[in-house]
Motif scaffolding. Sequence first.
Motif, mmCIF file in Angstrom:
data_model
loop_
_atom_site.group_PDB
_atom_site.id
_atom_site.type_symbol
_atom_site.label_atom_id
_atom_site.label_comp_id
_atom_site.label_asym_id
_atom_site.label_seq_id
_atom_site.Cartn_x
_atom_site.Cartn_y
_atom_site.Cartn_z
ATOM 1 N N ALA A 62 1.374 -1.267 -0.178
ATOM 2 C CA ALA A 62 -0.002 -0.163 0.310
ATOM 3 C C ALA A 62 0.835 0.945 0.465
ATOM 4 N N ALA A 63 1.532 1.241 0.345
ATOM 5 C CA ALA A 63 3.138 2.515 0.761
ATOM 6 C C ALA A 63 3.994 2.333 -0.477
ATOM 7 N N PHE A 64 4.353 1.446 -1.003
ATOM 8 C CA PHE A 64 4.580 1.608 -2.387
ATOM 9 C C PHE A 64 3.617 2.116 -3.382
ATOM 10 N N ARG A 65 2.349 1.709 -3.185
ATOM 11 C CA ARG A 65 1.236 2.451 -4.414
ATOM 12 C C ARG A 65 0.750 4.180 -4.479
ATOM 13 N N ARG A 66 1.286 4.085 -2.637
ATOM 14 C CA ARG A 66 0.784 5.061 -2.558
ATOM 15 C C ARG A 66 2.250 6.613 -2.451
ATOM 16 N N GLN A 67 3.459 6.434 -1.791
ATOM 17 C CA GLN A 67 4.170 7.011 -2.095
ATOM 18 C C GLN A 67 5.276 7.446 -3.279
ATOM 19 N N TYR A 68 5.202 6.095 -4.100
ATOM 20 C CA TYR A 68 6.479 5.997 -4.931
ATOM 21 C C TYR A 68 6.595 7.355 -5.427
ATOM 22 N N PRO A 69 5.958 7.845 -6.412
ATOM 23 C CA PRO A 69 5.117 8.775 -7.112
ATOM 24 C C PRO A 69 6.264 9.736 -6.075
ATOM 25 N N SER A 70 5.304 10.183 -5.273
ATOM 26 C CA SER A 70 5.985 11.668 -4.338
ATOM 27 C C SER A 70 7.534 11.342 -3.934
ATOM 28 N N LEU A 71 7.987 10.298 -3.755
ATOM 29 C CA LEU A 71 9.670 10.168 -3.080
ATOM 30 C C LEU A 71 9.948 9.770 -4.439
ATOM 31 N N VAL A 72 9.821 9.852 -5.537
ATOM 32 C CA VAL A 72 10.737 9.756 -6.203
ATOM 33 C C VAL A 72 10.958 10.912 -6.810
ATOM 34 N N ARG A 73 9.690 12.098 -6.973
ATOM 35 C CA ARG A 73 9.749 13.073 -6.727
ATOM 36 C C ARG A 73 10.739 14.423 -5.856
ATOM 37 N N LEU A 74 10.905 13.613 -4.691
ATOM 38 C CA LEU A 74 11.330 13.736 -3.428
ATOM 39 C C LEU A 74 12.816 13.999 -3.867
ATOM 40 N N ALA A 75 12.764 12.691 -3.779
ATOM 41 C CA ALA A 75 14.540 12.569 -4.049
ATOM 42 C C ALA A 75 15.682 12.611 -5.720
ATOM 43 N N THR A 76 14.743 12.978 -6.686
ATOM 44 C CA THR A 76 14.651 13.994 -8.077
ATOM 45 C C THR A 76 15.493 15.169 -7.743
ATOM 46 N N LEU A 77 14.417 15.917 -6.387
ATOM 47 C CA LEU A 77 15.142 17.660 -6.114
ATOM 48 C C LEU A 77 16.759 17.449 -5.640
ATOM 49 N N LEU A 78 16.864 16.092 -4.823
ATOM 50 C CA LEU A 78 17.850 15.872 -4.067
ATOM 51 C C LEU A 78 19.122 15.467 -5.352
ATOM 52 N N VAL A 79 19.423 14.472 -5.605
ATOM 53 C CA VAL A 79 19.436 14.168 -6.914
ATOM 54 C C VAL A 79 19.035 13.763 -8.362
ATOM 55 N N ASP A 80 20.282 12.936 -9.772
ATOM 56 C CA ASP A 80 19.211 13.370 -11.225
ATOM 57 C C ASP A 80 18.444 11.945 -10.782
ATOM 58 N N ARG A 81 17.276 12.051 -11.713
ATOM 59 C CA ARG A 81 16.053 10.690 -12.005
ATOM 60 C C ARG A 81 16.842 9.628 -11.281
ATOM 61 N N GLU A 82 17.776 9.618 -12.708
ATOM 62 C CA GLU A 82 17.804 7.986 -12.905
ATOM 63 C C GLU A 82 18.440 7.432 -11.334
ATOM 64 N N VAL A 83 18.874 8.922 -10.138
ATOM 65 C CA VAL A 83 19.901 7.801 -8.873
ATOM 66 C C VAL A 83 18.324 8.347 -7.603
ATOM 67 N N ALA A 84 17.932 8.294 -8.262
ATOM 68 C CA ALA A 84 16.455 9.112 -7.336
ATOM 69 C C ALA A 84 15.906 7.935 -7.649
ATOM 70 N N GLU A 85 15.484 7.184 -8.410
ATOM 71 C CA GLU A 85 14.311 5.878 -8.717
ATOM 72 C C GLU A 85 15.002 5.034 -7.618
ATOM 73 N N GLU A 86 16.434 4.300 -8.220
ATOM 74 C CA GLU A 86 17.291 3.739 -7.327
ATOM 75 C C GLU A 86 17.265 4.326 -5.642
ATOM 76 N N LEU A 87 17.526 5.337 -5.693
ATOM 77 C CA LEU A 87 17.388 5.339 -3.969
ATOM 78 C C LEU A 87 16.404 4.842 -3.257
ATOM 79 N N VAL A 88 14.809 5.687 -4.216
ATOM 80 C CA VAL A 88 13.709 4.878 -3.784
ATOM 81 C C VAL A 88 13.112 3.959 -3.650
ATOM 82 N N GLN A 89 13.814 2.486 -4.562
ATOM 83 C CA GLN A 89 12.973 1.453 -4.670
ATOM 84 C C GLN A 89 14.254 0.937 -3.748
ATOM 85 N N ASP A 90 16.060 0.760 -3.032
ATOM 86 C CA ASP A 90 16.577 0.767 -2.050
ATOM 87 C C ASP A 90 16.148 0.900 -0.874
ATOM 88 N N ALA A 91 14.764 2.165 -0.669
ATOM 89 C CA ALA A 91 14.567 2.505 0.407
ATOM 90 C C ALA A 91 13.648 1.562 0.605
#
Length: 183
Positions: A34-63
């Motif tokens: 449930a958290a994945f469905r709800r939070q994944y897009p917003s977590l990727v957006r958050l991470a994209t503000l900190l690092v580049d897009r490819e790394v952001a997606e990896e960071l979210v998946q690792d989280a």
Amino acid sequence: MMPRRQPRLSARSRTQSVEIDPTLSDDPGDWLEAAFRRQYPSLVRLATLLVDREVAEELVQDAFVRTHSRLSRIDPVKVPMYLRSAVINGARSHLRHRMVQRRHLPPPSPLAVAAEVGGVAAAERTEMLTALNTLPNRQREVLLLRYYLDLSESEIAETLGISTGSVKQHAHRGLSTLSATLG
């Protein structure tokens, strides 16, 4: 009275996403799904503000992977907060690692010379060695010790076991022959 339109059936079936309230389920996998469905897009957006897009997606998946291994110790209500913290910490770690890599980069290589310059230098070197090989042994030895090893006249005389005057004479004759040969 107008005839009623029949609803069109599409080839795609529409399944509704069911969000699971963590308080209604005892399965931690359901909480994470449930958290994945709800939070994944917003977590990727958050991470994209900190690092580049490819790394952001990896960071979210690792989280999510790290969170999955710790689900038994996390309060279901705090899963989104835990995921946000994991993404931010992962971004910090990535940026620190990137800074260390930049700090320890090897110095840039000197500017490459054009291929023609290297070719001309190689041709000149070959021509010089060929001209040196035409000299008598003693003249060649004196010139190599003087200009290749940068020895003084007294050091050359000591090395070859001859007088300083002989060193000067062999050097002069060798240089004269080379200048005539090479132009």
